[in-house]
Write an enzyme that holds these catalytic residues in place. Structure first.
Site, PDB file in Angstrom:
ATOM      1  CG  ASP A 478      -2.190   0.701   1.094  1.00 42.85           C
ATOM      2  OD1 ASP A 478      -2.321   1.445   0.112  1.00 42.85           O
ATOM      3  OD2 ASP A 478      -3.067   0.542   1.969  1.00 42.85           O
ATOM      4  CG  ASP A 548      -9.221   2.588  -0.498  1.00 42.90           C
ATOM      5  OD1 ASP A 548      -8.825   1.427  -0.718  1.00 42.90           O
ATOM      6  OD2 ASP A 548      -8.641   3.378   0.263  1.00 42.90           O
TER       7      ASP A 548
HETATM    8  C1  DGJ Z   1      -5.780   1.944   1.904  1.00 39.63           C
HETATM    9  C2  DGJ Z   1      -6.148   0.714   1.143  1.00 39.63           C
HETATM   10  O1  DGJ Z   1      -6.593   1.021  -0.122  1.00 39.63           O
HETATM   11  C3  DGJ Z   1      -7.188  -0.056   1.943  1.00 39.63           C
HETATM   12  O2  DGJ Z   1      -7.627  -1.172   1.200  1.00 39.63           O
HETATM   13  C4  DGJ Z   1      -6.576  -0.463   3.231  1.00 39.63           C
HETATM   14  O3  DGJ Z   1      -5.524  -1.360   2.998  1.00 39.63           O
HETATM   15  C5  DGJ Z   1      -6.093   0.754   3.994  1.00 39.63           C
HETATM   16  N1  DGJ Z   1      -5.237   1.573   3.183  1.00 39.63           N
HETATM   17  C6  DGJ Z   1      -5.359   0.349   5.241  1.00 39.63           C
HETATM   18  O4  DGJ Z   1      -4.783   1.406   5.851  1.00 39.63           O
END
Ligand code: DGJ
Length: 730
Positions: A478, A548
């Site tokens: 991430d 997201d």
């Molecule tokens: C952003 C990601 O896109 C989410 O899926 C998740 O992993 C969060 N970060 C966790 O902090």
């Protein structure tokens, strides 16, 4: 595919199966662009450049007022000696001057396609797959060369371009701009397509007429960004999914970029793309080289659908790498939307147990498993297990999950550091920063300075330790904030503006090392979803969390827009709970399933809270996806109805041998007195007879494509339909 070179006339004709790209060294060593478009059998120069005097267009040759770089279509234009349009490069000399003058020196051609030093690129497995032409341009006064590299693929309508600068002189040079490509078109009858967005609203398609002046998209965020993608296409008016000319440019790079179109007063159009020159410079000492990222040029006369399939095929076969390039991807359950930071080993095991019974193949433990992290305020950088949540450690949890029969995956955010972390306390100089100024936070965190070798070494070691200690077969990588205070404590003042690009080079180095050390781990890239969904990342990580935003209706546009360039196999797509966490919408489980099944299927909800009926439905979705997975992940993708145009979306997948197809239709809002709609499938074999797998009905491929199926009306918002066809053997 052949690259024809007329050595007498110094004319270069890159001739692909359906496209031709032609350039020539004209008087005094200037490299002119002559043609790019539909393939011509033999280029003899029917579209001669008309030299004529234009007001205010300067002349390098005092005796000829008709010759000006300002009006010459060029391959790699400079600034300072007569061309006032956007230059492809700009270099500052020791004496402060920024005038340079690259002229043709020599060329060479060879089979195959070289790797780019330190940068991701498309590749060949066999030298017969491509030919490469290098045209070496030189500024004799400086001893500077720029090698313009063009690779032409044999069975794809793709040309790749990149440039390497070599300082063979004796003075320091400062590169202020080094774009990867510039192409001059001799008209402006185009519309421009770009992909813009935001966090949870990525990859919207923007289409507009181009006008005199500059139209630009860019990123100065330190990442390719969700705001704009490093992609643009020029299309002829009337071009749609199935017909019309498209000229597309996609940069294989994950950092700051610029992509621009300039229409000059004489209605010529210049397109250029590369590293963003804003807040960039690079000191090139004698003997040093600088390599630009690669850009993938696609031309087709068969519309946007064909453009996408050319990118899809290239990226899934010659950008993503083995072993996962060729493997079906596991169906996963991710605990983020199920628990956020609030979990312990017991809760994880409960979800995993449920997932296993439904047929899910991989459990992914998301953010919050390390340091003392209970929210976004601490612990990034401290990659040691959180003893309170997982008292028996990661290996124990991973083994428990594996004993259930599933694989185990883990989340990291390796490029970041929290102020509240051991790492920051020990190495406050390891984050991006400028002297004497306070940090600018994003999601409570700072960005590690990956331009530094010691920081890269730390990241590699910290990750390697965890990955070697537990049976982990998947990593979600991430990256949740953009760069500010861009500066490095380890670089000299004159190199500070190299920081952002050096960061990306450091990131690529880390990913190269980690993926080589752990070849059997599947890496999924993520940047708060599709914040760094680009071809550079795909070289290292063959799938990316698309957004997201897990709402099925928002995802119609996000996935449709993403598919313009990137293949469905690269798109992480999860079924989540309702009301949806990002937009609050209630959508049927079936629709959520079909949207997620259009990419790389996963689940992201608390499965222990599903009703028995819902569990049954999920089980069926998973069983169905397992059957169609090779088709979705390795088949060809055709867009049918565009969700940006209105109330519906549709697309279908067809296997390479055309023996199988799967199609999805989505209707956003139910309508009163709705018109009846017919869906016409695409990409089938016209002469095959197909069986509708659910109903057993038989239809010819030509009938399904030309006559289509009339859709019954559904009295429900957010509804969906699905068809599966198999070649019927008589
Ligand atoms: C952003 C990601 O896109 C989410 O899926 C998740 O992993 C969060 N970060 C966790 O902090």
């Amino acid at each position: 595919m052949t690259i024809y070179i007329d050595d007498d006339q110094l004319l270069f004709h890159l001739q692909g199966n359906n496209t031709s790209y032609v350039m020539q060294v004209i008087r005094d060593g200037y490299l002119a662009h002559l043609y790019w478009g539909k393939r011509v059998h033999s280029y003899r120069g029917s579209n001669k450049i008309i030299f004529m005097e234009r007001g205010f267009s300067p002349n390098p040759d005092a005796s000829d007022r008709t010759f000006s770089l300002d009006t010459l279509p060029q391959e790699y234009p400079a600034y300072g000696n007569g061309d006032f349009r956007i230059p492809a490069y700009q270099i500052q000399l020791d004496n402060g001057s920024i005038v340079t003058d690259l002229r043709y020196k020599k060329h060479r051609m060879y089979k195959g396609k070289p790797k780019l030093k330190g940068l991701p690129s498309t590749y060949v497995e066999d030298d017969n797959e491509a030919e490469t032409l290098e045209i070496i341009m030189e500024d004799r006064m400086l001893g500077l060369t720029a090698t313009l590299a063009y690779s032409l693929y044999a069975d794809r309508d793709v040309i790749t371009r990149s440039v390497q600068f070599d300082n063979q002189g004796s003075q320091n040079l400062k590169i202020l701009r080094a774009l990867s490509t510039s192409v001059d078109f001799r008209d402006d009858e185009f519309e421009l397509i770009t992909l813009y967005g935001a966090h949870i609203n990525e990859k919207n398609i923007e289409r507009r007429r181009i006008v005199p002046g500059i139209q630009m998209v860019d990123s100065c965020r330190g990442a390719s960004s969700p705001q704009q993608a490093p992609f643009l296409a020029l299309v002829r008016k009337g071009t749609d999914e199935d017909q019309g000319e498209v000229y597309a440019f996609n940069l294989v790079y994950s950092g700051n970029f610029t992509a621009q179109v300039q229409v000059d007063p004489y209605r010529n159009t210049r397109v250029s793309i590369g590293i963003n020159p804003f807040d960039f410079s690079w000191l090139l000492e004698p003997g040093e080289t600088f390599q630009t990222p690669e850009v993938i040029l696609v031309y087709t006369a068969k519309g946007l659908g064909d453009m996408s399939r050319i990118y899809h095929d290239l990226y899934s076969k010659r950008l993503c790498r083995v072993p996962f390039r060729d493997r079906v991807r596991p169906i996963l359950i991710n605990n983020w939307e199920a628990t956020y930071f609030d979990f312990d080993a017991e809760k994880i095991e409960q979800i995993a147990n449920e997932a296993n019974q439904l047929g899910i193949e991989l459990f992914v433990l998301d953010d919050g498993w390390f340091g003392k992290r209970d929210d976004s305020k601490s612990s990034l950088g401290d990659w040691v297990v959180n003893q309170r949540k997982l008292p028996n450690g990661l290996a124990d949890l991973a083994n428990r999950v594996r004993n259930l029969g599933m694989e185990f995956g883990l989340w990291f955010e390796p490029e970041m550091v929290s102020i509240d972390s051991e790492l920051y306390r020990t190495h406050p100089d390891w984050c991006l920063q400028v002297p004497d100024r306070p940090h600018t936070l994003g999601r409570n965190q700072l960005v590690l300075d990956l331009s530094r070798q010691d920081v890269c070494d730390y990241v590699i070691k910290a990750l390697s330790d965890i990955l070697s200690d537990a049976p982990i077969t998947y990593v979600k990588w991430d990256m949740n904030r953009h760069m500010t205070d861009i500066g490095s404590m380890a670089l000299s003042p004159e190199r500070q503006r190299e920081t952002a690009h050096r960061y990306i080079l450091g990131l690529y180095k880390i990913m190269e090392e980690i993926t080589a050390r752990f070849p059997n781990i599947l890496f999924e890239s993520c940047s708060s979803g599709g914040g760094r969904f680009d071809a550079g990342m795909l070289y290292y990580m063959p799938q990316i969390w698309t957004s997201d935003n897990t709402d099925a209706i928002c995802r119609l546009k996000i996935q449709y827009g993403t598919s313009l360039v990137y293949p469905p196999i690269t798109m992480g797509a999860h079924v989540s709970s309702v009301p949806n966490h990002q937009v609050g919408r209630m959508t049927p489980l079936e629709t959520r399933g079909y949207v997620a099944m259009s990419g790389n299927l996963g689940y992201e909800l608390d499965l222990t809270k599903l009703t028995e009926e819902e569990k049954e439905a999920v089980k069926e979705q998973i069983a169905l996806y397992k059957e169609i997975r090779p088709l979705i992940q390795f088949g060809r993708f055709y867009r049918i109805f565009n969700p940006f145009d209105g109330n519906e979306a549709a697309w279908n997948f067809v296997s390479e041998d055309q023996s199988e197809a799967a199609a999805y239709y989505f209707k956003v809002l139910s309508q009163p007195a709705a018109p009846l709609r017919t869906i016409k499938f695409k990409g089938l074999h016209p002469d095959y007879v197909y069986e509708n797998v659910e109903s057993g009905e038989l239809f010819g491929g030509d009938e399904l494509m030309n006559v289509g199926i009339t859709l019954s009306t559904i009295k429900q918002d957010f509804s969906s339909m699905f068809w599966r066809f198999k070649k019927h053997s008589v």
